[in-house]
Write a protein that holds these residues in place. Sequence first.
Motif, mmCIF file in Angstrom:
data_model
loop_
_atom_site.group_PDB
_atom_site.id
_atom_site.type_symbol
_atom_site.label_atom_id
_atom_site.label_comp_id
_atom_site.label_asym_id
_atom_site.label_seq_id
_atom_site.Cartn_x
_atom_site.Cartn_y
_atom_site.Cartn_z
ATOM 1 N N SER A 1 0.718 -1.301 0.125
ATOM 2 C CA SER A 1 0.003 -0.162 0.066
ATOM 3 C C SER A 1 0.612 1.309 0.077
ATOM 4 O O SER A 1 0.519 2.312 -0.711
ATOM 5 C CB SER A 1 -0.918 -0.041 1.296
ATOM 6 O OG SER A 1 -0.210 -0.198 2.441
ATOM 7 N N SER A 2 2.016 1.349 0.764
ATOM 8 C CA SER A 2 2.712 2.418 0.953
ATOM 9 C C SER A 2 3.380 2.652 -0.554
ATOM 10 O O SER A 2 3.417 3.961 -1.228
ATOM 11 C CB SER A 2 3.979 2.508 1.774
ATOM 12 O OG SER A 2 3.303 2.161 3.322
ATOM 13 N N SER A 3 3.997 1.729 -1.154
ATOM 14 C CA SER A 3 4.647 1.812 -2.548
ATOM 15 C C SER A 3 3.642 2.387 -3.758
ATOM 16 O O SER A 3 3.754 3.243 -4.330
ATOM 17 C CB SER A 3 5.185 0.445 -2.745
ATOM 18 O OG SER A 3 5.817 0.620 -4.173
ATOM 19 N N VAL A 4 2.516 1.579 -3.383
ATOM 20 C CA VAL A 4 1.316 2.169 -4.371
ATOM 21 C C VAL A 4 1.120 3.661 -4.272
ATOM 22 O O VAL A 4 0.838 4.273 -5.175
ATOM 23 C CB VAL A 4 0.027 1.371 -4.380
ATOM 24 C CG1 VAL A 4 -1.038 1.867 -5.458
ATOM 25 C CG2 VAL A 4 0.353 -0.189 -4.778
ATOM 26 N N VAL A 5 0.785 3.919 -3.144
ATOM 27 C CA VAL A 5 0.453 5.349 -2.758
ATOM 28 C C VAL A 5 1.338 6.425 -3.317
ATOM 29 O O VAL A 5 0.970 7.307 -3.996
ATOM 30 C CB VAL A 5 0.086 5.425 -1.351
ATOM 31 C CG1 VAL A 5 -0.054 7.004 -0.875
ATOM 32 C CG2 VAL A 5 -1.330 4.985 -0.672
ATOM 33 N N PHE A 6 2.492 5.943 -3.218
ATOM 34 C CA PHE A 6 3.655 6.784 -3.458
ATOM 35 C C PHE A 6 3.864 7.058 -4.917
ATOM 36 O O PHE A 6 4.177 8.126 -5.517
ATOM 37 C CB PHE A 6 5.136 6.210 -2.788
ATOM 38 C CG PHE A 6 6.386 7.111 -3.097
ATOM 39 C CD1 PHE A 6 6.614 8.202 -2.200
ATOM 40 C CD2 PHE A 6 7.167 6.934 -4.128
ATOM 41 C CE1 PHE A 6 7.680 9.273 -2.605
ATOM 42 C CE2 PHE A 6 8.253 7.709 -4.263
ATOM 43 C CZ PHE A 6 8.432 8.662 -3.465
#
Length: 158
Positions: A133-138
């Motif tokens: 989720s952090s990677s996709v948001v970024f």
Amino acid sequence: MYSKILVAIDGSKPSLKALERAIEIGKCWKSEIHAVYAVNPGIYGTTVVDPAIGVSDPGSERIFNMLQEESKKIIEDAKSFTGDQGYYVKYHEKLGDARNVILDTAKDLGVDLIVLGSTGKGMAKRLVLGSVSSSVVFHSPVSTLVVRDLGEKKQKSN
């Protein structure tokens, strides 16, 4: 307005919550909803499966078949869940790392919202395990909604 929504599923409770939220949003906007499940054979090492060449050794074929069966079950469970919600969702199974699969699928489909679940792991666990989720948001070029699963204990205390 969201005309196309992509929701990432992985069989977990947080991903079902994300799917449920995507359907809620989709009903409001009459959106087309796509769900994607990433089969990541790379987590079993480079000798297992390489998407460019397929199965690389006979023992790996059994593991690859197991991953495909797991994928079918996760998608069938999600279809059963969405059938109960009364909304049509198109399902996609893709080979690769979930981070890349989600972003690539979003781009290929031309979605304007990505929805995914989060387990709410702390910073130490994220550093060790990484966070889809952090990677996709970024990296996402479109709006991205992270649906948090705080668990029953944390929700009761709020």
